[in-house]
Design a protein around this motif. Structure first.
Motif: not given
Length: 128
Positions: A96-97, A91, A100
């Motif tokens: 990134s998400s 992770r 992001d």
């Protein structure tokens, strides 16, 4: 010597190789479990190791009977800790998400580095 006598000699040899390799696997698992067990005193660990050296088959059998359940629990616990560490590492380096990524893409779009079509493609890929 007939073919069948040599055949059964080969089968007997494979059986003993299997038994020996199985014993080595049990022995290594016992030693690993001894060092994995934090509740066991160092002196008791040394006693188990000494007995494993001098009376190996009987000690391995006694160890598996006396401490087999705890051995399984410690093994499962160690596996879960390793899995958790691997998952958290993955992770941390995976990226990134989606928000992001869209934010980075919008900054690139504002700077003129990418076109609006590329921004739309990045946004679609991040949201899917």
């Amino acid at each position: 010597m007939s073919i069948w006598e040599s055949f059964w000699d080969i089968i007997w040899w494979f059986f003993w190789v299997f038994v020996f390799i199985s014993y080595l696997m049990v022995l290594f698992n016992i030693v690993a479990d001894l060092f994995r067990d934090h509740a066991l005193n160092g002196w008791w660990k040394a006693v188990w190791i000494i007995f494993l050296i001098f009376v190996p088959f009987l000690t391995a059998l006694v160890y598996l009977i006396a401490r087999g359940k705890g051995m399984g629990e410690r093994s499962v616990s160690a596996y879960r800790e390793q899995q958790h560490a691997a998952d958290s590492y993955i992770r941390s380096v995976a990226g990134s998400s989606p928000s992001d990524e869209i934010d980075k893409a919008s900054k690139l779009l504002a700077a003129g580095t990418i076109t609006p079509d590329e921004f739309a493609a990045i946004k679609t890929r991040a949201l899917s």
